[in-house]
Scaffold this motif. Sequence first.
Motif, mmCIF file in Angstrom:
data_model
loop_
_atom_site.group_PDB
_atom_site.id
_atom_site.type_symbol
_atom_site.label_atom_id
_atom_site.label_comp_id
_atom_site.label_asym_id
_atom_site.label_seq_id
_atom_site.Cartn_x
_atom_site.Cartn_y
_atom_site.Cartn_z
ATOM 1 N N SER A 1 0.829 -1.295 0.048
ATOM 2 C CA SER A 1 0.141 0.047 0.066
ATOM 3 C C SER A 1 0.783 1.293 0.039
ATOM 4 C CB SER A 1 -0.868 0.085 1.196
ATOM 5 O OG SER A 1 -0.216 0.280 2.477
ATOM 6 N N GLY A 2 1.994 1.382 0.659
ATOM 7 C CA GLY A 2 2.552 2.471 0.684
ATOM 8 C C GLY A 2 4.181 2.517 0.397
ATOM 9 N N GLY A 3 4.451 1.363 -0.317
ATOM 10 C CA GLY A 3 5.971 1.330 -0.837
ATOM 11 C C GLY A 3 6.784 1.285 0.357
ATOM 12 N N ALA A 4 7.912 1.978 0.063
ATOM 13 C CA ALA A 4 9.356 1.905 1.080
ATOM 14 C C ALA A 4 9.179 3.365 1.671
ATOM 15 C CB ALA A 4 10.593 1.526 0.494
ATOM 16 N N PRO A 5 9.470 3.755 2.865
ATOM 17 C CA PRO A 5 9.533 5.097 3.305
ATOM 18 C C PRO A 5 10.932 5.584 2.909
ATOM 19 C CG PRO A 5 9.552 3.672 5.095
ATOM 20 C CD PRO A 5 9.332 2.847 3.913
ATOM 21 N N ASP A 6 11.132 6.920 3.139
ATOM 22 C CA ASP A 6 12.419 7.826 2.854
ATOM 23 C C ASP A 6 13.590 7.001 3.496
ATOM 24 O OD1 ASP A 6 11.049 9.579 1.261
ATOM 25 O OD2 ASP A 6 10.982 11.142 2.611
ATOM 26 N N LEU A 7 13.424 6.510 4.664
ATOM 27 C CA LEU A 7 14.633 6.163 5.480
ATOM 28 C C LEU A 7 14.790 4.851 4.637
ATOM 29 C CD1 LEU A 7 14.185 3.845 8.592
ATOM 30 C CD2 LEU A 7 12.172 5.246 7.764
ATOM 31 N N VAL A 8 13.923 4.050 4.238
ATOM 32 C CA VAL A 8 14.491 2.836 3.482
ATOM 33 C C VAL A 8 15.154 3.084 2.155
ATOM 34 C CG1 VAL A 8 13.648 0.440 2.459
ATOM 35 C CG2 VAL A 8 12.736 1.322 4.634
ATOM 36 N N HIS A 9 14.513 4.077 1.469
ATOM 37 C CA HIS A 9 15.175 4.402 0.348
ATOM 38 C C HIS A 9 16.603 5.000 0.381
ATOM 39 C CE1 HIS A 9 12.164 4.309 -3.010
ATOM 40 N NE2 HIS A 9 11.290 4.635 -2.070
ATOM 41 N N GLU A 10 16.782 5.778 1.633
ATOM 42 C CA GLU A 10 18.298 6.406 1.913
ATOM 43 C C GLU A 10 19.187 4.981 2.208
ATOM 44 O OE1 GLU A 10 17.208 9.199 4.679
ATOM 45 O OE2 GLU A 10 15.942 10.353 3.601
ATOM 46 N N ALA A 11 18.734 4.214 2.931
ATOM 47 C CA ALA A 11 19.619 3.133 3.309
ATOM 48 C C ALA A 11 19.920 2.138 2.073
ATOM 49 C CB ALA A 11 18.850 2.217 4.317
ATOM 50 N N ALA A 12 19.151 2.135 1.001
ATOM 51 C CA ALA A 12 19.333 1.205 -0.297
ATOM 52 C C ALA A 12 20.654 1.902 -1.124
ATOM 53 C CB ALA A 12 18.210 1.437 -1.087
ATOM 54 N N ALA A 13 21.420 0.814 -1.430
ATOM 55 C CA ALA A 13 22.734 1.041 -2.116
ATOM 56 C C ALA A 13 22.139 1.259 -3.621
ATOM 57 C CB ALA A 13 23.709 0.205 -2.059
ATOM 58 N N LEU A 14 21.160 0.542 -3.947
ATOM 59 C CA LEU A 14 20.561 0.656 -5.424
ATOM 60 C C LEU A 14 19.251 0.256 -5.225
ATOM 61 C CD1 LEU A 14 21.511 0.201 -8.477
ATOM 62 C CD2 LEU A 14 21.789 -2.372 -7.871
ATOM 63 N N ARG A 15 18.676 1.474 -6.275
ATOM 64 C CA ARG A 15 17.071 1.354 -6.298
ATOM 65 C C ARG A 15 16.727 0.790 -7.739
ATOM 66 N NH1 ARG A 15 18.670 4.833 -2.741
ATOM 67 N NH2 ARG A 15 19.236 6.573 -4.177
ATOM 68 N N VAL A 16 15.940 -0.258 -7.917
ATOM 69 C CA VAL A 16 15.881 -1.045 -9.057
ATOM 70 C C VAL A 16 14.284 -0.794 -9.453
ATOM 71 C CG1 VAL A 16 15.869 -3.156 -10.496
ATOM 72 C CG2 VAL A 16 17.788 -2.336 -8.828
ATOM 73 N N ARG A 17 14.204 -0.700 -10.717
ATOM 74 C CA ARG A 17 12.692 -0.761 -11.188
ATOM 75 C C ARG A 17 12.458 -2.141 -12.187
ATOM 76 N NH1 ARG A 17 12.226 1.433 -16.059
ATOM 77 N NH2 ARG A 17 13.999 2.981 -16.322
ATOM 78 N N ILE A 18 11.298 -2.604 -12.300
ATOM 79 C CA ILE A 18 11.230 -3.525 -13.376
ATOM 80 C C ILE A 18 10.489 -2.927 -14.399
ATOM 81 C CG2 ILE A 18 9.876 -5.718 -14.044
ATOM 82 C CD1 ILE A 18 10.269 -6.625 -10.900
ATOM 83 N N PRO A 19 11.143 -2.732 -15.444
ATOM 84 C CA PRO A 19 10.444 -2.063 -16.743
ATOM 85 C C PRO A 19 9.061 -2.557 -17.099
ATOM 86 C CG PRO A 19 12.913 -2.511 -17.208
ATOM 87 C CD PRO A 19 12.273 -3.152 -15.992
#
Length: 149
Positions: free
Chosen positions: A101-119
């Motif tokens: 429902s909410g995805g990942a909050p900013d603190l999770v995004h900031e901790a990620a070394a890589l942010r990947v999307r499925i085209p």
Amino acid sequence: MRIALYQPDIAGNVGAVLRVGACFGVPVDIIEPCGFVFSDARMRRAGMDYLAHVAMVRHADWAAFRRAQPGRLVLLTAHGATPLHTARFASDDIVLMGSESGGAPDLVHEAAALRVRIPMRAGLRSLNLAVSAGIALAEALRQTEGFPE
């Protein structure tokens, strides 16, 4: 390689991801709180008899997860800058998914070394969480030669 689910909302998706983890021999981390009452009965419905074959760890919260699993986080997100097919995975990566429902909050995004999307095709919002986890994990295992024999 590990799969981690950040505060998942749907028991059926968690059960399906646990089944994927069992089939590929990949541990699954559940970062609580969940948006449902976590019970064996709910997990069995989607995970069937595969649950006995998965290494699952439940973490009370984000901080507990990070203490237990300090490895490189690869966040799967619709807003990721890196398309899945160009991402470079390592065998000890943690493929992390936000809540349905909410995805990942900013603190999770900031901790990620890589942010990947499925085209995906334009105009479509997202894939199911368990389907996305399976797609990303398969690519990560392919790259790292981590598929079970």
